[in-house]
Design an enzyme around this catalytic site. Structure first.
Site, PDB file in Angstrom:
ATOM      1  N   CYS A 114      -6.328  -2.735  -6.635  1.00  0.00           N
ATOM      2  CA  CYS A 114      -6.797  -2.131  -5.367  1.00  0.00           C
ATOM      3  C   CYS A 114      -7.476  -0.778  -5.584  1.00  0.00           C
ATOM      4  O   CYS A 114      -8.156  -0.279  -4.682  1.00  0.00           O
ATOM      5  CB  CYS A 114      -5.637  -1.974  -4.401  1.00  0.00           C
ATOM      6  SG  CYS A 114      -4.749  -3.503  -4.145  1.00  0.00           S
ATOM      7  N   HIS A 255      -7.212   3.214   1.040  1.00  0.00           N
ATOM      8  CA  HIS A 255      -7.071   1.775   0.797  1.00  0.00           C
ATOM      9  C   HIS A 255      -6.338   1.157   1.989  1.00  0.00           C
ATOM     10  O   HIS A 255      -5.324   1.677   2.463  1.00  0.00           O
ATOM     11  CB  HIS A 255      -6.270   1.588  -0.496  1.00  0.00           C
ATOM     12  CG  HIS A 255      -5.863   0.176  -0.747  1.00  0.00           C
ATOM     13  ND1 HIS A 255      -6.719  -0.896  -0.585  1.00  0.00           N
ATOM     14  CD2 HIS A 255      -4.673  -0.359  -1.157  1.00  0.00           C
ATOM     15  CE1 HIS A 255      -6.085  -2.010  -0.885  1.00  0.00           C
ATOM     16  NE2 HIS A 255      -4.847  -1.714  -1.227  1.00  0.00           N
ATOM     17  N   ASN A 285      -5.314  -6.732   3.396  1.00  0.00           N
ATOM     18  CA  ASN A 285      -5.527  -6.031   2.129  1.00  0.00           C
ATOM     19  C   ASN A 285      -6.530  -6.824   1.281  1.00  0.00           C
ATOM     20  O   ASN A 285      -6.227  -7.908   0.795  1.00  0.00           O
ATOM     21  CB  ASN A 285      -4.173  -5.915   1.410  1.00  0.00           C
ATOM     22  CG  ASN A 285      -4.266  -5.168   0.101  1.00  0.00           C
ATOM     23  OD1 ASN A 285      -5.354  -4.933  -0.426  1.00  0.00           O
ATOM     24  ND2 ASN A 285      -3.121  -4.802  -0.449  1.00  0.00           N
TER      25      ASN A 285
HETATM   26  O1  UT7 Z   1      -2.468  -3.049  -2.222  1.00  0.00           O
HETATM   27  C1  UT7 Z   1      -1.541  -2.694  -3.152  1.00  0.00           C
HETATM   28  C2  UT7 Z   1      -0.288  -2.465  -2.826  1.00  0.00           C
HETATM   29  N1  UT7 Z   1       0.463  -3.213  -1.883  1.00  0.00           N
HETATM   30  C3  UT7 Z   1       0.987  -2.555  -0.867  1.00  0.00           C
HETATM   31  O2  UT7 Z   1       0.653  -1.445  -0.590  1.00  0.00           O
HETATM   32  C4  UT7 Z   1       2.114  -3.215  -0.107  1.00  0.00           C
HETATM   33  C5  UT7 Z   1       3.270  -2.265   0.015  1.00  0.00           C
HETATM   34  N2  UT7 Z   1       4.413  -2.779   0.754  1.00  0.00           N
HETATM   35  C6  UT7 Z   1       4.350  -3.076   2.066  1.00  0.00           C
HETATM   36  O3  UT7 Z   1       3.332  -2.957   2.704  1.00  0.00           O
HETATM   37  C7  UT7 Z   1       5.623  -3.491   2.749  1.00  0.00           C
HETATM   38  O4  UT7 Z   1       6.723  -3.278   1.900  1.00  0.00           O
HETATM   39  C8  UT7 Z   1       5.617  -4.991   3.210  1.00  0.00           C
HETATM   40  C9  UT7 Z   1       4.648  -5.168   4.359  1.00  0.00           C
HETATM   41  C10 UT7 Z   1       5.207  -5.879   2.050  1.00  0.00           C
HETATM   42  C11 UT7 Z   1       7.000  -5.413   3.693  1.00  0.00           C
HETATM   43  O5  UT7 Z   1       7.424  -4.550   4.746  1.00  0.00           O
HETATM   44  P1  UT7 Z   1       8.890  -3.923   4.728  1.00  0.00           P
HETATM   45  O6  UT7 Z   1       9.052  -3.171   5.968  1.00  0.00           O
HETATM   46  O7  UT7 Z   1       9.024  -3.193   3.417  1.00  0.00           O
HETATM   47  O8  UT7 Z   1       9.787  -5.207   4.792  1.00  0.00           O
HETATM   48  P2  UT7 Z   1      10.899  -5.693   3.738  1.00  0.00           P
HETATM   49  O9  UT7 Z   1      10.272  -6.221   2.496  1.00  0.00           O
HETATM   50  O10 UT7 Z   1      11.928  -4.614   3.620  1.00  0.00           O
HETATM   51  O11 UT7 Z   1      11.536  -6.926   4.518  1.00  0.00           O
HETATM   52  C12 UT7 Z   1      12.246  -6.730   5.760  1.00  0.00           C
HETATM   53  C13 UT7 Z   1      12.669  -8.091   6.280  1.00  0.00           C
HETATM   54  C14 UT7 Z   1      13.325  -8.978   5.236  1.00  0.00           C
HETATM   55  O12 UT7 Z   1      14.350  -9.707   5.891  1.00  0.00           O
HETATM   56  P3  UT7 Z   1      15.882  -9.236   5.727  1.00  0.00           P
HETATM   57  O13 UT7 Z   1      16.167  -9.273   4.259  1.00  0.00           O
HETATM   58  O14 UT7 Z   1      15.937  -7.850   6.287  1.00  0.00           O
HETATM   59  O15 UT7 Z   1      16.636 -10.252   6.533  1.00  0.00           O
HETATM   60  C15 UT7 Z   1      12.235  -9.937   4.846  1.00  0.00           C
HETATM   61  O16 UT7 Z   1      12.728 -11.180   4.396  1.00  0.00           O
HETATM   62  O17 UT7 Z   1      11.511  -8.815   6.726  1.00  0.00           O
HETATM   63  C16 UT7 Z   1      11.503 -10.119   6.146  1.00  0.00           C
HETATM   64  N3  UT7 Z   1      10.111 -10.516   5.974  1.00  0.00           N
HETATM   65  C17 UT7 Z   1       9.419 -11.168   6.914  1.00  0.00           C
HETATM   66  N4  UT7 Z   1       9.751 -11.592   8.139  1.00  0.00           N
HETATM   67  C18 UT7 Z   1       8.803 -12.210   8.852  1.00  0.00           C
HETATM   68  C19 UT7 Z   1       9.302 -10.283   4.898  1.00  0.00           C
HETATM   69  N5  UT7 Z   1       8.079 -10.795   5.147  1.00  0.00           N
HETATM   70  C20 UT7 Z   1       8.129 -11.343   6.385  1.00  0.00           C
HETATM   71  C21 UT7 Z   1       7.186 -11.988   7.175  1.00  0.00           C
HETATM   72  N6  UT7 Z   1       7.553 -12.400   8.421  1.00  0.00           N
HETATM   73  N7  UT7 Z   1       5.917 -12.222   6.780  1.00  0.00           N
END
Ligand code: UT7
Length: 328
Positions: A114, A255, A285
């Site tokens: 990225c 980004h 993204n």
């Molecule tokens: O471009 C290069 C770099 N990439 C990035 O910059 C991405 C960086 N990371 C992020 O943007 C975020 O961490 C994410 C968008 C990927 C995830 O958001 P988050 O607030 O960190 O969520 P999380 O991974 O902590 O997950 C929270 C909950 C989990 O459920 P439990 O364990 O709390 O029951 C996940 O299983 O959300 C669940 N979850 C979803 N639920 C519905 C994860 N993905 C989804 C989804 N729909 N698509």
């Protein structure tokens, strides 16, 4: 480095197919509400089965050449940034160069995920310092949906496809923008946090079904933490190195990975919210293409006037990160 590095043009291209959050909710256990509140993304573009990253890049390249009033035969270099190349070899740059009929140019790809646009600009500046007569086509082209695992809701909702392109020279033609400074860094000890599979580490024999190692894997929460910290600090570093404060920045173009990351970085930098450009809502993204896509859209919306200073930052697999100052 005082070398002149001018952008003569800036263009983009996105495929026509739109994939909305509701479309994704029919494919995996997710919802428009979750994706919108966690990422700010509402829709993304997906390339057709007949297209590859190089096709998107080629279309952006044609527009960049046209705006610069140049023919492919005048180019000396074709450089492409991508983490989703059509193949391990040949490079996307060689494929685009061949399609354009650019002739015997130096052509190669940059692998900085990225941060590819920022790495590429920095590299172009070095090339122009060494060879001020160089005329460079620099393309960012990504086909991330080809490496999205459509059974993994934690990653497949985040990515989209697209391309950006620009022409860079050091000659006397009136530029669209000038590169003022660029800093690019990495932390290779964190290389396992984002992986785009499909390289030679995926060991298949003929006839084997493709496994999960073929797709994008990301430790989202960890990446989020590093992204906010590294992008904020590298922006502070580039401002300080140039004797500038955040008030000297007219537009901040980070980004476009996640609206929450952008807001967190903006708030750490204490930049006015109305100086922060976002379009992650429409494209998700798109990795290296995200910053050029945002710049092109900012320009189309009349948010980039001559004389304005733009601070760009990016973060991605590697982990790579960078900050760049452009003066329009
Ligand atoms: O471009 C290069 C770099 N990439 C990035 O910059 C991405 C960086 N990371 C992020 O943007 C975020 O961490 C994410 C968008 C990927 C995830 O958001 P988050 O607030 O960190 O969520 P999380 O991974 O902590 O997950 C929270 C909950 C989990 O459920 P439990 O364990 O709390 O029951 C996940 O299983 O959300 C669940 N979850 C979803 N639920 C519905 C994860 N993905 C989804 C989804 N729909 N698509």
């Amino acid at each position: 480095m005082n070398a002149r590095c001018n952008l003569l043009s800036l263009s983009s291209h996105v495929p026509s197919q739109v994939l909305t959050n509701d479309d994704l909710a029919k494919m995996v256990d997710t919802s428009d509400e979750w994706i919108t509140t966690r990422t700010g993304i509402k829709e993304r573009r997906r390339l057709a089965a007949t297209e590859n990253a190089s096709d998107l890049g080629y279309k952006a390249a044609l527009k960049a050449l046209d705006e610069a009033g140049m023919k492919a035969g005048e180019l000396t270099h074709v450089i492409a940034a991508t983490c989703t190349p059509d193949s391990l070899c040949p490079s996307v740059a060689c494929i685009i160069s061949g399609k354009l009929g650019a002739g015997a140019v130096m052509a190669f790809d940059v692998s900085a995920a990225c941060s590819g646009f920022l790495y590429g600009l920095s590299l172009c500046r070095s090339i122009l310092a060494q060879d001020p007569a160089a005329r460079i086509l620099f393309v960012c082209a990504e086909a991330l949906t080809r490496r999205s695992d459509w059974t993994d809701r934690t990653t497949c909702v985040l990515f989209g496809d697209g391309a950006g392109a620009c022409i860079l020279t050091a000659d006397d033609r009136p530029p669209l923008a000038t590169l003022e400074d660029a800093i690019c860094k990495s932390d290779g000890s964190l290389n396992q946090l984002i992986i785009v599979g499909g390289g030679t580490a995926s060991q298949y024999k003929q006839g084997d079904p493709v496994g999960s190692d073929f797709f994008i894997h990301m430790q989202g929460r960890e990446v989020y933490r590093h992204a906010v910290r590294q992008m904020s600090s590298i922006c502070e570093e580039i401002l300080e190195r140039n004797g500038l404060s955040i008030r000297d920045v007219d537009l901040f173009v980070p980004h476009q990975a996640n609206l929450r990351i952008i807001e967190a970085v903006g708030s750490r930098l204490e930049i006015d919210a109305d100086k922060v450009f976002t379009n992650v809502e429409h494209y998700g993204n798109t990795s290296s293409a995200s910053v050029p896509l945002a710049l092109v859209e900012a320009r189309a919306q009349g948010r980039l006037e001559p004389g304005m200073r733009v601070l760009m930052t990016a973060f991605g697999g590697g982990l790579t990160f960078g900050a760049t100052l452009l003066r329009f």
